[in-house]
Design a protein around this motif. Structure first.
Motif, PDB file in Angstrom:
ATOM      1  N   ILE A   8     -19.891 -21.483  11.154  1.00  0.00           N
ATOM      2  CA  ILE A   8     -19.507 -20.085  11.013  1.00  0.00           C
ATOM      3  C   ILE A   8     -20.461 -19.258  11.854  1.00  0.00           C
ATOM      4  N   PRO A  11     -21.662 -14.200  11.663  1.00  0.00           N
ATOM      5  CA  PRO A  11     -21.160 -13.884  10.322  1.00  0.00           C
ATOM      6  C   PRO A  11     -20.867 -12.407  10.125  1.00  0.00           C
ATOM      7  N   ILE A  14     -17.351 -11.655   9.582  1.00  0.00           N
ATOM      8  CA  ILE A  14     -16.566 -12.042   8.406  1.00  0.00           C
ATOM      9  C   ILE A  14     -17.197 -11.591   7.089  1.00  0.00           C
ATOM     10  N   ILE A  15     -18.140 -10.724   7.186  1.00  0.00           N
ATOM     11  CA  ILE A  15     -18.687 -10.187   5.938  1.00  0.00           C
ATOM     12  C   ILE A  15     -17.578  -9.476   5.184  1.00  0.00           C
ATOM     13  N   ILE A  16     -17.517  -9.782   3.926  1.00  0.00           N
ATOM     14  CA  ILE A  16     -16.341  -9.382   3.174  1.00  0.00           C
ATOM     15  C   ILE A  16     -16.315  -7.880   2.878  1.00  0.00           C
ATOM     16  N   GLY A  19     -19.961  -2.845   3.871  1.00  0.00           N
ATOM     17  CA  GLY A  19     -21.394  -2.834   4.174  1.00  0.00           C
ATOM     18  C   GLY A  19     -22.085  -3.949   3.450  1.00  0.00           C
ATOM     19  N   ALA A  20     -23.375  -3.843   3.416  1.00  0.00           N
ATOM     20  CA  ALA A  20     -24.123  -4.831   2.670  1.00  0.00           C
ATOM     21  C   ALA A  20     -23.921  -4.554   1.187  1.00  0.00           C
ATOM     22  N   ILE A  21     -24.137  -5.580   0.400  1.00  0.00           N
ATOM     23  CA  ILE A  21     -24.141  -5.368  -1.035  1.00  0.00           C
ATOM     24  C   ILE A  21     -25.601  -5.316  -1.421  1.00  0.00           C
ATOM     25  N   ILE A 152     -19.572 -10.197  -8.148  1.00  0.00           N
ATOM     26  CA  ILE A 152     -20.647 -10.903  -7.445  1.00  0.00           C
ATOM     27  C   ILE A 152     -21.643 -11.414  -8.446  1.00  0.00           C
TER      28      ILE A 152
ATOM     29  N   HIS B 207     -20.531 -16.876  -3.740  1.00  0.00           N
ATOM     30  CA  HIS B 207     -20.860 -16.142  -2.525  1.00  0.00           C
ATOM     31  C   HIS B 207     -22.025 -16.829  -1.820  1.00  0.00           C
ATOM     32  N   HIS B 210     -26.165 -14.687   3.449  1.00  0.00           N
ATOM     33  CA  HIS B 210     -26.409 -14.848   4.880  1.00  0.00           C
ATOM     34  C   HIS B 210     -27.881 -15.184   5.122  1.00  0.00           C
ATOM     35  N   GLN B 215     -29.387  -9.815   1.961  1.00  0.00           N
ATOM     36  CA  GLN B 215     -28.673  -8.811   1.163  1.00  0.00           C
ATOM     37  C   GLN B 215     -27.194  -8.808   1.475  1.00  0.00           C
ATOM     38  N   GLN B 216     -26.796  -9.643   2.442  1.00  0.00           N
ATOM     39  CA  GLN B 216     -25.385  -9.695   2.788  1.00  0.00           C
ATOM     40  C   GLN B 216     -24.778 -11.051   2.429  1.00  0.00           C
ATOM     41  N   PHE B 217     -23.528 -10.989   2.080  1.00  0.00           N
ATOM     42  CA  PHE B 217     -22.835 -12.228   1.749  1.00  0.00           C
ATOM     43  C   PHE B 217     -21.929 -12.600   2.897  1.00  0.00           C
ATOM     44  N   ALA B 218     -22.120 -13.807   3.395  1.00  0.00           N
ATOM     45  CA  ALA B 218     -21.433 -14.180   4.618  1.00  0.00           C
ATOM     46  C   ALA B 218     -20.124 -14.914   4.368  1.00  0.00           C
ATOM     47  N   HIS B 219     -20.009 -15.537   3.208  1.00  0.00           N
ATOM     48  CA  HIS B 219     -18.825 -16.351   3.002  1.00  0.00           C
ATOM     49  C   HIS B 219     -18.579 -16.521   1.508  1.00  0.00           C
ATOM     50  N   VAL B 300     -21.843 -24.410   7.487  1.00  0.00           N
ATOM     51  CA  VAL B 300     -23.065 -24.131   8.230  1.00  0.00           C
ATOM     52  C   VAL B 300     -23.037 -22.674   8.683  1.00  0.00           C
ATOM     53  N   LEU B 301     -24.043 -21.934   8.296  1.00  0.00           N
ATOM     54  CA  LEU B 301     -24.136 -20.537   8.712  1.00  0.00           C
ATOM     55  C   LEU B 301     -25.288 -20.383   9.687  1.00  0.00           C
ATOM     56  N   THR B 302     -25.006 -19.813  10.851  1.00  0.00           N
ATOM     57  CA  THR B 302     -26.072 -19.543  11.814  1.00  0.00           C
ATOM     58  C   THR B 302     -25.965 -18.091  12.275  1.00  0.00           C
TER      59      THR B 302
END
Lengths: 182, 303
Positions: A8, A11, A14-16, A19-21, A152, B207, B210, B215-219, B300-302
């Protein structure tokens, strides 16, 4: 074969959420629930909060090697009928990224009986230390945040260290030795 | 008519979430479901009473994990693992069923991955200050020098030290799931800082964080009756005398795994998912074969 590994890349694409959570919070137990779980045989919890003098705070810091941040410690004496069976101490630790409410249950002899996390609030980034930034989430406790909670809650990826709780245990055991026991 | 009588209980099925500091991280257990019949409870019991049966089940699951921690912590001088590290190079040491189980699985992973999963990297981690200095070892042997004998007996052919950090946490999660099942909990999740497993009818949404921006969710992954484990150097990486080190050792090159990368593996059991993350990090080609063999999958997250 390469299907087995999903690489992936980028990213940010594809962040859902938009913004940031920035924050998520979980409440595990109320104080009352934790009391029942830690002392199933208790008949009474007698509030016995302690306000620490600056000398006491210094002494605890020196003894435990952990700084005492708050000057009031919420404490309950636990009874089974007439018999004293232990202490129930509520505390909070501010880690690097997380803000945790927890309790330490001590047996009558001062040994650790149980540790339970009550509430766990995780924040990330430089804003963490900024009170104003953090304050914006307090107001959301009853509304928007609850919705976030449901969505979440299961996170994989970072292993958060529980070292701050270990430090908290050290500090509260010194508090017991130097203040409660006397 | 009997079914009607049960309705209120179906509506108010117990669900509890608890969290304790264990295995160096925060372990969260969620238990839910309407399993009163398996818990041996009277269906007429009120919700608080049924919740208290759930709390007992969760207490027992935490206790099982604590037991694994006490046996297999490399930090605790009183653990069985520390006993092995001190003495198995000099004499045969008999270990508990649990420790032997984990050693056998670790050995199997090391053999199948040709050392991409390696549970003998403790001397390197100790040198980097990520494990106690007592685990340092001159001219240390490797996983080929660990003999697992009959009757749970263990002997090292050369001086070496073990660290089960890459597999024991997953195993502890599996043990906790087993205990919850035995206690009649209908569905549950055990999450030990990202090594997690779920069971029960419903799937759970997980979740992935990242690696460079936690603080971010990538998948997002839907997980049912399976485990998910994540390994990433991003949270332990540091500079040491001009060298970048982390808690993840590239056992083949004897260097640290560093950089913005995070590997999550979905597998049937958590010990397996945990171990396979290291194979994916250290030997991606070989990992494809192993993932296929175990019906597992990697994310795999990069950057």
């Amino acid at each position: 074969m390469s299907d087995w590994i999903h690489r992936i890349i980028a990213p940010s694409a594809i962040i859902i959420s938009a913004g940031a959570i920035p924050c998520y919070a979980t409440t595990y137990l109320t104080v009352g629930q934790a009391q029942k779980i830690c002392f199933t045989n208790a008949t009474q919890f007698i509030a016995a909060d302690v306000t620490l003098t600056s000398e006491q705070r210094k002494a605890i810091t020196k003894d435990s090697g952990v700084r005492v941040r708050l000057d009031t410690q919420k404490v309950w004496r636990v009874q089974n009928g007439d018999k004293f069976i232990g202490w129930f101490i509520q505390d909070e630790v501010l880690g690097k990224h997380e803000y945790i409410q927890w309790v330490l249950a001590l047996n009558a002899d001062g040994s650790v009986r149980q540790i339970e996390i009550l509430d766990y609030r995780e924040t990330y980034g430089y804003q963490v230390r900024d009170e104003k930034w953090r304050a914006q989430f307090y107001g959301k406790q009853h509304g928007a945040k609850l919705k976030l909670d449901d969505d979440i809650k299961n996170i994989s990826g970072a292993t958060l260290s529980s070292r701050h709780i270990a430090d908290g245990v050290k500090r509260l055991l010194s508090f017991y030795e130097l203040v409660l026991k006397k | 008519m009997l079914r009607l009588g049960l309705r209120p209980h179906l509506r108010s099925e117990p669900k509890i979430r608890r969290c304790r500091p264990l295995l160096g991280t925060f372990v969260e257990i969620t238990a839910s479901g309407n399993a009163w019949h398996r818990l041996g409870l009277n269906p007429a019991l009120d919700l608080p009473s049924r919740c208290s049966a759930f709390h007992e089940a969760v207490d027992a699951a935490f206790a099982a994990m604590k037991k694994i921690q006490n046996m297999m912590s490399a930090h605790d001088p009183a653990s069985e693992l520390s006993l092995l590290n001190r003495e198995a190079a000099h004499r045969i040491v008999t270990v508990s069923r649990e420790t032997y189980e984990v050693l056998r699985r670790a050995d199997r992973m090391a053999v199948e991955s040709k050392g991409a999963f390696d549970y003998t990297v403790a001397p390197t981690l100790a040198r980097w200050g990520l494990l106690p200095a007592t685990l340092q070892c001159e001219n240390a042997g490797n996983w080929r020098d660990v003999l697992l004998l009959r009757r749970r007996q263990v002997r090292f052919l050369r001086p070496l030290t073990l660290d089960l950090g890459g597999i024991a946490k997953g195993f502890a999660v599996d043990q906790a799931i087993e205990v919850l099942r035995e206690h009649g909990v209908a569905s549950a999740m055990v999450n030990a800082g990202g090594d997690l497993r779920v069971f029960g009818a419903q799937s759970s949404r997980i979740h992935l964080r990242h690696p460079s921006q936690p603080q971010q969710f990538a998948h997002r992954i839907e997980l049912a009756q399976a485990a998910l484990a994540t390994s990433s150097p991003c949270f332990t990486e540091k500079n040491l005398h001009g060298q970048r080190v982390s808690h993840l050792v590239d056992s083949i090159r004897q260097t640290a795994v560093t950089g913005v990368i995070s590997v999550s593996v979905r597998a049937q059991e958590c010990w397996l998912a945990d171990a396979l993350t290291k194979v994916v990090l250290n030997a991606p080609q070989l990992a494809q074969k192993m993932l296929a063999k175990y019906g597992a999958e990697a994310f795999v997250l990069t950057a």
